[in-house]
Design a protein around this motif. Sequence first.
Motif, short mmCIF file in Angstrom:
data_model
loop_
_atom_site.label_atom_id
_atom_site.label_comp_id
_atom_site.label_asym_id
_atom_site.label_seq_id
_atom_site.Cartn_x
_atom_site.Cartn_y
_atom_site.Cartn_z
N GLN A 167 77.40 -10.68 47.94
CA GLN A 167 78.42 -10.29 48.92
C GLN A 167 77.83 -9.94 50.27
OE1 GLN A 167 80.30 -6.56 48.20
NE2 GLN A 167 82.11 -7.02 49.44
N GLY A 168 76.64 -9.37 50.28
CA GLY A 168 76.09 -8.83 51.52
C GLY A 168 76.34 -7.34 51.58
N ALA A 169 75.64 -6.67 52.48
CA ALA A 169 75.74 -5.21 52.57
C ALA A 169 77.15 -4.79 52.96
CB ALA A 169 74.74 -4.69 53.60
N ARG A 170 77.67 -3.76 52.27
CA ARG A 170 79.02 -3.27 52.51
C ARG A 170 79.10 -1.75 52.59
NH1 ARG A 170 80.04 -6.95 54.57
NH2 ARG A 170 81.62 -8.54 54.30
N TYR A 171 78.20 -1.02 51.94
CA TYR A 171 78.26 0.43 51.89
C TYR A 171 77.00 1.02 52.52
CZ TYR A 171 81.76 -0.72 48.37
OH TYR A 171 82.84 -1.26 47.71
#
Length: 352
Positions: A237-241
């Motif tokens: 997904q890639g960085a989110r948090y």
Amino acid sequence: MYSLIRNSIARIIQRDFISNIGFSYRSSTTNISPSNETPKDADNTTKSDSKFPDKTKTTDVKVPWKSNVIEIPVAMSSQYLMENFREHRQGGFYYDHRIIVPEMPEKYTTKPFETRKTGGNHPDTGRKEYRRVGGGLKKTWLWIDTMRQGPKSGPPLVERVIRIVNSDCHTAKAALIGHGNTLRYILATENLKVGDLVKTSGDIPKNPVKASEGDAYPVGALPTGTIVNCVEGYPGQGARYAMNAGTYATIMKRVDDRCILQLPTKHEISILEQCMVTVGRLSNVAHNEFVYGKAGATRLLGIRPKLGLFHKKTSRFGRRPFRARPILVITGEKPEYPNVIKLQHPSIDPYR
């Protein structure tokens, strides 16, 4: 003049004499060997001579940290932005409610992008969407690679930090890292410095990895209690948090093939052990303690003031401006009132 010529001739004769003696010594040591010497010893003598290679030969000297470098392309692409950002437009994309990136190339680049202000309006319809938005200084947008993908097996991908810069569109600082001929921007951690080496690996070993700050590993490869940032929600997904300045998440425990992390909001999430995270706390820790000092500082950021006659107020901090009432026309005629409906019997009404 005579003394200069004499000294130069003496220097040349001395240099030739020393070179001839050295050549004769090397030839005597290589040609003369005892009678009881075995072929194995002869091989050793040839190996000893190889310690003094000819200076005319050029040898390729490799940089130590590049000995195990694996060429991996940058994971970010324009298709990723189309699927993950708020609204993708033709050519560029709608980054947030303040700026638009008008043009976007297909391949990743470290060149800063020019942006266009929205003024709180929708870029296509022109309708007002957000209040208190307008003006401000020009901003450039850096393409941050939020997908730290490394090899699934073998040695990790090693990259060197080239420089650390401030980003107009990100609260944390950005670090330019590179390996081989590939450059990319990532979010810099708190203690990351120029010249440091950062590793990226997708392998999950049996024993936890002792990672340094700035390294990216799957969350299942790190020990419990590690401070991480740029956490993925699901693999790929890639960085989110934990992507804002000074934020971090903590690995609480591991249950089967999932890991439980505590976010900066103290909320706990459960993600798969294959999700990539970056070790450490993000840079620019004192971002929330910055004092603007005057109204003009926020105007330079594109934030318009709160006060004004036509802004909504609740009379909590002062008077509440109401809309003006319509003009009352007085004619002197008796108005026609509607019929009054009585709900009680006249005999019960005490006021009749």
